[in-house]
Design a protein around this motif. Structure first.
Motif, PDB file in Angstrom:
ATOM      1  N   SER A 105       5.831   8.360   1.647  1.00 49.78           N
ATOM      2  CA  SER A 105       5.477   7.045   1.184  1.00 49.78           C
ATOM      3  C   SER A 105       4.962   5.823   1.956  1.00 49.78           C
ATOM      4  O   SER A 105       4.432   5.389   1.979  1.00 49.78           O
ATOM      5  N   GLY A 106       4.793   6.564   4.027  1.00 46.79           N
ATOM      6  CA  GLY A 106       4.119   5.761   4.660  1.00 46.79           C
ATOM      7  C   GLY A 106       2.586   5.903   4.350  1.00 46.79           C
ATOM      8  O   GLY A 106       2.337   4.719   4.426  1.00 46.79           O
ATOM      9  N   VAL A 107       2.244   7.069   3.970  1.00 48.22           N
ATOM     10  CA  VAL A 107       0.504   6.887   4.320  1.00 48.22           C
ATOM     11  C   VAL A 107      -0.297   6.499   2.414  1.00 48.22           C
ATOM     12  O   VAL A 107      -0.779   5.363   2.869  1.00 48.22           O
ATOM     13  N   LEU A 108       0.946   6.612   1.387  1.00 45.34           N
ATOM     14  CA  LEU A 108       1.263   5.645   0.523  1.00 45.34           C
ATOM     15  C   LEU A 108       0.422   4.074   0.473  1.00 45.34           C
ATOM     16  O   LEU A 108      -0.443   3.724   0.302  1.00 45.34           O
ATOM     17  N   ASP A 109       1.421   3.929   1.206  1.00 44.78           N
ATOM     18  CA  ASP A 109       1.646   2.747   1.571  1.00 44.78           C
ATOM     19  C   ASP A 109       0.687   2.123   2.469  1.00 44.78           C
ATOM     20  O   ASP A 109       0.051   1.231   1.631  1.00 44.78           O
ATOM     21  N   ALA A 110       0.315   2.905   3.427  1.00 42.97           N
ATOM     22  CA  ALA A 110      -0.985   2.394   4.251  1.00 42.97           C
ATOM     23  C   ALA A 110      -2.193   2.165   3.951  1.00 42.97           C
ATOM     24  O   ALA A 110      -2.948   1.075   3.937  1.00 42.97           O
ATOM     25  N   LEU A 111      -2.253   3.308   2.903  1.00 44.61           N
ATOM     26  CA  LEU A 111      -3.964   3.515   2.397  1.00 44.61           C
ATOM     27  C   LEU A 111      -4.025   2.482   0.390  1.00 44.61           C
ATOM     28  O   LEU A 111      -4.519   2.019   0.783  1.00 44.61           O
ATOM     29  N   ALA A 112      -2.353   2.176   0.403  1.00 43.92           N
ATOM     30  CA  ALA A 112      -2.273   1.080  -0.446  1.00 43.92           C
ATOM     31  C   ALA A 112      -2.289  -0.601   0.018  1.00 43.92           C
ATOM     32  O   ALA A 112      -2.882  -1.250  -1.602  1.00 43.92           O
ATOM     33  N   ALA A 113      -2.692  -0.688   0.821  1.00 41.84           N
ATOM     34  CA  ALA A 113      -2.967  -1.452   1.670  1.00 41.84           C
ATOM     35  C   ALA A 113      -3.956  -2.237   1.422  1.00 41.84           C
ATOM     36  O   ALA A 113      -4.269  -3.726   1.751  1.00 41.84           O
ATOM     37  N   ASN A 114      -5.063  -1.137   0.754  1.00 43.90           N
ATOM     38  CA  ASN A 114      -6.428  -1.288   1.178  1.00 43.90           C
ATOM     39  C   ASN A 114      -6.878  -0.951  -0.057  1.00 43.90           C
ATOM     40  O   ASN A 114      -8.477  -1.196  -0.407  1.00 43.90           O
ATOM     41  N   TYR A 115      -6.341  -0.258  -1.087  1.00 47.09           N
ATOM     42  CA  TYR A 115      -7.113   0.364  -2.040  1.00 47.09           C
ATOM     43  C   TYR A 115      -6.021   0.290  -3.467  1.00 47.09           C
ATOM     44  O   TYR A 115      -4.999   0.302  -2.811  1.00 47.09           O
ATOM     45  N   ARG A 116      -6.767   0.975  -4.186  1.00 51.20           N
ATOM     46  CA  ARG A 116      -6.005   1.430  -5.943  1.00 51.20           C
ATOM     47  C   ARG A 116      -5.422   3.097  -5.201  1.00 51.20           C
ATOM     48  O   ARG A 116      -6.577   3.238  -5.309  1.00 51.20           O
TER      49      ARG A 116
ATOM     50  N   PRO B  49      -1.994  17.542   7.790  1.00 49.19           N
ATOM     51  CA  PRO B  49      -2.468  16.486   8.706  1.00 49.19           C
ATOM     52  C   PRO B  49      -1.792  15.513   8.900  1.00 49.19           C
ATOM     53  O   PRO B  49      -1.816  14.648   9.622  1.00 49.19           O
ATOM     54  N   PHE B  50      -1.935  14.940   7.422  1.00 45.00           N
ATOM     55  CA  PHE B  50      -0.503  13.815   6.714  1.00 45.00           C
ATOM     56  C   PHE B  50       0.792  13.592   7.478  1.00 45.00           C
ATOM     57  O   PHE B  50       0.785  12.268   6.888  1.00 45.00           O
TER      58      PHE B  50
END
Length: 275
Positions: free
Chosen positions: A42-53, A255-256
């Motif tokens: 969830s942390g990676v998804l949330d961080a990416l979602a703050a910038n992209y679709r 890595p993620f």
């Protein structure tokens, strides 16, 4: 973050979730063998979602997607799955495809059949790009070799021991990420044994595709990867004309998981460079 569905060229339902900026650049996340869209955390998804679709996909045979009896050995079918999700989301250009492990092979399948018109760049994370005996782009590591063929067994005891023998290969040191490590193990067991086996029943070479690739690529690979040998990542980096390689010293197959902040930062830097 509602679950959505598209349909492959053979009618297989394909589950995926969309988060983030509605009109932002699309990042399509393709997980690895015997995993699911939840692997990213969830942390990676949330961080990416703050910038992209962000579009996180369950590959056929995995997670909430359908698990047909046949078709896992056909590049056209895998390519059609990615194309179907792009079409369902009206994505015709500028997408970035991110593939972990087997997800890298699915990206190569898609590019070989559909080209790069809809794609601005690709990210290969601990990924294979070819598969089968003698394929440098598909060389597996010690943990994967040791787990075979028991990891494909229908016998629960054999499969549990074999998949458990991966140990921390998917995550690196489990301190602080024990729940995520257990979730990855659970996803492996919940993937039907026949699917786990069928994904290895292929002989596909994509070296020519990589050598002629006309979009940039980021290769992220741990030097201590015990599932997909780092030589597979180096092979892709040498073949792709416009490749940026990031080899993480001492990192295993995830890595993620080992350093999510660094992973997100490298993705953002790469996508930003695409203009």
């Amino acid at each position: 973050m509602a679950l959505r569905e598209a349909y492959g060229i053979d009618g297989t339902p394909l589950a995926y979730r969309v988060t983030g900026i509605e009109d932002g650049r699309a990042l399509v996340l393709l997980h690895g063998w015997a995993q699911s869209m939840n692997c990213w955390g969830s942390g990676v998804l949330d961080a990416l979602a703050a910038n992209y679709r962000v579009i996180a996909v369950d590959l056929r045979g995995h997670g909430y997607s359908g698990a047909p009896e046949i078709g896992y050995d056909d590049s056209k079918i895998w390519a059609g799955d990615v194309a179907a999700i792009l079409a369902a989301e009206d994505i015709t250009s500028d997408a970035v495809l991110v593939g972990w492990s087997y997800g890298g092979l699915v990206i190569a399948d898609y590019l070989s059949e559909c080209g790069t018109d809809a794609v601005a760049g690709i990210v290969l994370v601990g990924a294979i790009t070819s598969i089968g005996r003698g394929q440098q782009g598909g060389r597996v590591g010690t943990a994967m070799r040791d787990a075979m063929p028991a990891a494909l067994s229908e016998n629960p005891g054999d499969a549990i021991r074999a998949l458990g023998s991966f140990g921390t290969a998917l995550t690196g040191d489990t301190e602080g990420v024990g729940p995520q490590s257990q979730a990855l193990f659970g996803a492996s067991l919940s993937t039907p044994p026949r699917v786990r086996a069928a994904l290895f029943g292929r002989q596909v070479a994509h070296d020519d595709l990589l050598a002629a690739l006309d979009v940039p690529a980021l290769i992220v690979h741990g030097t201590a990867d015990r599932v997909v040998d780092v030589s597979a990542g180096r092979h892709a980096a040498e073949l792709i004309p416009n490749a940026t390689a990031s080899f993480w010293e001492g990192c295993d197959h995830g890595p993620f998981v080992e350093d999510p902040d660094r992973f997100v930062a490298e993705i953002i830097a790469f996508v930003s460079s695409l203009g």
